[in-house]
Scaffold this motif. Structure first.
Motif, PDB file in Angstrom:
ATOM      1  N   LEU A  41       1.069  -1.378  -0.396  1.00 51.93           N
ATOM      2  CA  LEU A  41       0.009  -0.217  -0.111  1.00 51.93           C
ATOM      3  C   LEU A  41       1.201   0.783   0.118  1.00 51.93           C
ATOM      4  CD1 LEU A  41      -2.872  -1.142   2.670  1.00 51.93           C
ATOM      5  CD2 LEU A  41      -2.764  -0.654   0.231  1.00 51.93           C
ATOM      6  N   GLN A  42       1.901   1.220   0.399  1.00 51.30           N
ATOM      7  CA  GLN A  42       2.501   2.570   0.933  1.00 51.30           C
ATOM      8  C   GLN A  42       3.846   2.328  -0.443  1.00 51.30           C
ATOM      9  OE1 GLN A  42       6.366   3.190   0.789  1.00 51.30           O
ATOM     10  NE2 GLN A  42       6.516   5.377   1.688  1.00 51.30           N
ATOM     11  N   TYR A  43       3.769   1.407  -1.345  1.00 46.92           N
ATOM     12  CA  TYR A  43       4.497   1.600  -2.293  1.00 46.92           C
ATOM     13  C   TYR A  43       3.837   2.450  -4.037  1.00 46.92           C
ATOM     14  CZ  TYR A  43       6.775   0.624  -6.321  1.00 46.92           C
ATOM     15  OH  TYR A  43       8.201   0.742  -8.135  1.00 46.92           O
ATOM     16  N   TYR A  44       2.443   1.898  -3.630  1.00 49.76           N
ATOM     17  CA  TYR A  44       1.621   1.732  -4.222  1.00 49.76           C
ATOM     18  C   TYR A  44       0.859   3.680  -4.403  1.00 49.76           C
ATOM     19  CZ  TYR A  44       1.971  -2.396  -6.859  1.00 49.76           C
ATOM     20  OH  TYR A  44       2.348  -3.784  -7.450  1.00 49.76           O
ATOM     21  N   SER A  45       0.910   3.472  -3.160  1.00 46.59           N
ATOM     22  CA  SER A  45       0.331   5.332  -2.560  1.00 46.59           C
ATOM     23  C   SER A  45       1.606   6.384  -3.374  1.00 46.59           C
ATOM     24  CB  SER A  45      -0.127   4.984  -1.486  1.00 46.59           C
ATOM     25  OG  SER A  45       1.753   5.197  -0.594  1.00 46.59           O
ATOM     26  N   VAL A  46       2.694   6.195  -3.208  1.00 54.36           N
ATOM     27  CA  VAL A  46       3.522   7.092  -3.622  1.00 54.36           C
ATOM     28  C   VAL A  46       3.851   6.989  -5.475  1.00 54.36           C
ATOM     29  CG1 VAL A  46       5.740   7.571  -3.532  1.00 54.36           C
ATOM     30  CG2 VAL A  46       4.670   7.067  -1.287  1.00 54.36           C
ATOM     31  N   THR A  47       3.688   5.448  -5.453  1.00 55.54           N
ATOM     32  CA  THR A  47       3.440   5.764  -7.393  1.00 55.54           C
ATOM     33  C   THR A  47       2.921   6.317  -7.506  1.00 55.54           C
ATOM     34  OG1 THR A  47       4.573   3.429  -6.620  1.00 55.54           O
ATOM     35  CG2 THR A  47       3.067   4.028  -9.276  1.00 55.54           C
ATOM     36  N   LEU A  48       1.353   6.102  -7.236  1.00 48.80           N
ATOM     37  CA  LEU A  48       0.385   6.826  -7.876  1.00 48.80           C
ATOM     38  C   LEU A  48       0.404   8.692  -7.285  1.00 48.80           C
ATOM     39  CD1 LEU A  48      -2.360   6.925  -8.294  1.00 48.80           C
ATOM     40  CD2 LEU A  48      -4.142   6.764  -5.896  1.00 48.80           C
ATOM     41  N   PHE A  49       0.663   8.751  -6.122  1.00 51.84           N
ATOM     42  CA  PHE A  49       0.830  10.475  -6.198  1.00 51.84           C
ATOM     43  C   PHE A  49       1.994  10.920  -7.162  1.00 51.84           C
ATOM     44  CE2 PHE A  49       4.641  13.827  -4.427  1.00 51.84           C
ATOM     45  CZ  PHE A  49       3.418  14.414  -4.060  1.00 51.84           C
ATOM     46  N   ALA A  63       5.714  11.567  -0.448  1.00 49.63           N
ATOM     47  CA  ALA A  63       4.589  12.642  -0.151  1.00 49.63           C
ATOM     48  C   ALA A  63       4.702  13.954   0.775  1.00 49.63           C
ATOM     49  CB  ALA A  63       3.463  11.970  -0.199  1.00 49.63           C
ATOM     50  N   SER A  66       5.114  12.940   4.428  1.00 51.26           N
ATOM     51  CA  SER A  66       5.869  11.900   4.224  1.00 51.26           C
ATOM     52  C   SER A  66       7.171  12.027   5.389  1.00 51.26           C
ATOM     53  CB  SER A  66       6.634  10.896   2.987  1.00 51.26           C
ATOM     54  OG  SER A  66       7.207  11.901   2.247  1.00 51.26           O
ATOM     55  N   SER A  70       9.642   6.937   4.704  1.00 51.02           N
ATOM     56  CA  SER A  70       9.086   6.815   3.308  1.00 51.02           C
ATOM     57  C   SER A  70       9.614   6.922   2.109  1.00 51.02           C
ATOM     58  CB  SER A  70       8.451   7.542   2.930  1.00 51.02           C
ATOM     59  OG  SER A  70       6.975   8.273   3.858  1.00 51.02           O
TER      60      SER A  70
END
Length: 101
Positions: A41-49, A63, A66, A70
């Motif tokens: 979840l952390q990896y995909y949230s940063v990628t989405l950001f 982010a 963060s 992070s």
């Protein structure tokens, strides 16, 4: 997450009558839920950001809110340590359920 925690015990209870074995096997699902899912979840949230705000440099893995943990190095470190712990836990579960005689 709720289904991952509730469905396997019901399925195992249908075929296994020993509650201690059910709890032992379900511990593996809990291990995955506690250690691997947050890293993903952390990896995909940063990628989405980074996809939403492309003006942010791709070298910055942060982010606005963060902290130092992070960085992708920490995500990889947690996944590696969790994988080692998972292998040890899985081995112990298999040995306890199927003892070698």
């Amino acid at each position: 997450a709720r289904l991952m925690c509730t469905v396997p015990p019901f399925l195992l209870a249908a075929v296994q009558r020993d509650p201690s074995r059910i709890v032992t096997i379900i511990g593996i699902f809990g291990f995955v839920l506690m250690f691997f899912v947050p890293c993903l979840l952390q990896y995909y949230s940063v990628t989405l950001f980074q996809d939403i705000w492309p003006q942010v440099s791709k070298t910055i893995f942060r982010a606005p809110a963060s902290a130092w943990f992070s960085e992708p190095t920490w995500v990889v470190a947690v996944v590696v340590l969790s994988s080692m712990g998972f292998v040890i836990n899985f081995y112990n579960v298999v040995i306890s359920l199927f003892p070698v005689q």
